[in-house]
Design a protein around this motif. Structure first.
Motif, PDB file in Angstrom:
ATOM      1  N   ALA A  73       0.430  -1.430  -0.310  1.00 56.43           N
ATOM      2  CA  ALA A  73       0.361  -0.490  -0.054  1.00 56.43           C
ATOM      3  C   ALA A  73       0.736   1.153  -0.067  1.00 56.43           C
ATOM      4  N   MET A  74       1.455   1.509  -0.897  1.00 57.62           N
ATOM      5  CA  MET A  74       2.903   2.629  -1.194  1.00 57.62           C
ATOM      6  C   MET A  74       3.446   2.884  -2.533  1.00 57.62           C
ATOM      7  N   VAL A  75       3.440   3.782  -2.831  1.00 57.14           N
ATOM      8  CA  VAL A  75       4.409   3.593  -4.429  1.00 57.14           C
ATOM      9  C   VAL A  75       5.761   2.987  -4.090  1.00 57.14           C
ATOM     10  N   LYS A  76       6.378   2.971  -4.888  1.00 60.61           N
ATOM     11  CA  LYS A  76       7.764   1.823  -5.903  1.00 60.61           C
ATOM     12  C   LYS A  76       8.530   2.626  -6.507  1.00 60.61           C
ATOM     13  N   THR A 111      17.056   2.441 -16.231  1.00 59.57           N
ATOM     14  CA  THR A 111      15.670   2.856 -16.607  1.00 59.57           C
ATOM     15  C   THR A 111      14.640   2.528 -15.847  1.00 59.57           C
ATOM     16  N   GLN A 112      14.078   3.176 -14.778  1.00 55.83           N
ATOM     17  CA  GLN A 112      13.209   2.848 -14.093  1.00 55.83           C
ATOM     18  C   GLN A 112      11.588   2.780 -14.255  1.00 55.83           C
ATOM     19  N   VAL A 113      11.000   2.069 -12.589  1.00 56.75           N
ATOM     20  CA  VAL A 113       9.519   2.471 -13.462  1.00 56.75           C
ATOM     21  C   VAL A 113       9.098   2.544 -11.777  1.00 56.75           C
ATOM     22  N   LEU A 114       7.712   3.050 -12.028  1.00 59.69           N
ATOM     23  CA  LEU A 114       7.863   4.052 -10.976  1.00 59.69           C
ATOM     24  C   LEU A 114       6.488   3.167 -11.125  1.00 59.69           C
ATOM     25  N   VAL A 115       5.706   2.241  -9.142  1.00 55.52           N
ATOM     26  CA  VAL A 115       5.185   1.657  -9.522  1.00 55.52           C
ATOM     27  C   VAL A 115       3.961   2.365  -8.286  1.00 55.52           C
ATOM     28  N   PRO A 116       2.686   2.084  -9.097  1.00 49.79           N
ATOM     29  CA  PRO A 116       1.486   2.425  -8.040  1.00 49.79           C
ATOM     30  C   PRO A 116       1.295   1.333  -6.376  1.00 49.79           C
ATOM     31  N   ALA A 117       0.734   2.141  -5.882  1.00 47.24           N
ATOM     32  CA  ALA A 117       0.083   1.252  -4.689  1.00 47.24           C
ATOM     33  C   ALA A 117      -0.552  -0.247  -5.002  1.00 47.24           C
ATOM     34  N   GLY A 118      -0.672  -0.628  -4.766  1.00 47.17           N
ATOM     35  CA  GLY A 118      -1.031  -1.688  -4.852  1.00 47.17           C
ATOM     36  C   GLY A 118      -1.214  -2.786  -5.901  1.00 47.17           C
ATOM     37  N   VAL A 119      -0.339  -2.023  -7.604  1.00 47.08           N
ATOM     38  CA  VAL A 119       0.063  -2.643  -7.998  1.00 47.08           C
ATOM     39  C   VAL A 119       1.282  -3.755  -7.707  1.00 47.08           C
TER      40      VAL A 119
END
Length: 189
Positions: A73-76, A111-119
Motif C-alpha cells: 500500500a505504497m508507491v515504489k 531505466t526505472q518503473v514507477l509502481v503505484p500502490a496496489g500494483v
C-alpha cells in the motif's frame, strides 16, 4: 567518443499509473552519469503528489532468482543499478480499469518503473554476475503492513520468465513467494 546526453523520458504502459522512466544520462569517454532522482523532475504528471522517499532498499539477486509478486500500500520506484532484470507488474487493484493487466519491462541501468500502490512488482535477475535492484518507497516497510502477494509462477498470468525457475531451489524462489495465492485462481476476472 562523443559527448552524449539522453534526456529524461516517461512512457505510459497498459497499467494505469505504471510508467517507465528513462533517466537523464550524460556519457563521455569516462563513462556515464545518470540522474537517479532529481526532485524537480518528479513533480508533475504521474509523479504529482508523490512526496518523499521514506525508505530505499538495494537487493543483490543471483542470476535466475525471482522476487515478488508483491503489491504494498505504497508507491515504489524501482530500477537496476548493476546488471539487468526482467520486471513484471500485475495490476491487483480491484477498482482499477486495468485490473488483471500484466506488463513486463526489461530493466537495465538508466531505466526505472514507477509502481503505484496496489500494483504487484516482481523481477528475475538475468545477468551472469547477478543484479543490484533498487526500491524507493513512499512509506517505511513494517511487518504486517497492508499489501498483497501472488505467486510469480502462476501460469494463468502468461508470464514468460526468461530463465527457467526451479521451484525446489530456494536460491531461485522463496517458499513465501512460491506459496502465495495464484492471481488467476483467486481474483475477480
Amino acid at each position: 567518443m562523443a559527448f552524449e546526453i539522453i534526456d529524461m523520458d516517461v512512457q505510459h504502459t497498459a497499467i494505469d499509473d505504471l510508467v517507465v522512466v528513462t533517466l537523464k544520462q550524460v556519457t563521455d569517454d569516462r563513462g556515464t552519469v545518470r540522474e537517479f532522482f532529481r526532485a524537480s523532475a518528479y513533480t508533475d504528471g504521474p509523479f504529482a503528489g508523490l512526496g518523499e522517499w521514506r525508505q530505499i532498499n538495494v537487493t543483490e539477486t543471483k542470476q535466475g532468482a525471482v522476487r515478488g509478486l508483491h503489491g504494498e500500500a505504497m508507491v515504489k520506484l524501482v530500477s537496476c543499478v548493476s546488471g539487468a532484470a526482467h520486471g513484471v507488474y500485475l495490476d491487483a487493484r480491484e477498482d482499477s480499469a486495468t485490473y488483471g493487466a500484466v506488463v513486463t519491462v526489461p530493466l537495465v541501468p538508466g531505466t526505472q518503473v514507477l509502481v503505484p500502490a496496489g500494483v504487484c512488482n516482481a523481477f528475475q535477475s538475468v545477468s551472469d554476475g547477478g543484479t543490484q535492484y533498487v526500491y524507493c518507497f513512499t512509506e517505511e516497510w513494517t511487518p504486517g503492513m497492508a499489501g498483497i502477494a501472488f505467486s510469480p509462477i502462476d501460469e494463468g498470468l502468461g508470464i514468460s520468465w526468461p530463465l527457467p525457475i526451479d521451484e525446489n531451489d530456494p536460491a531461485q524462489i522463496s517458499a513465501k513467494d512460491l506459496g502465495a495465492p495464484r492471481f488467476s485462481e483467486s481474483a475477480r476476472r
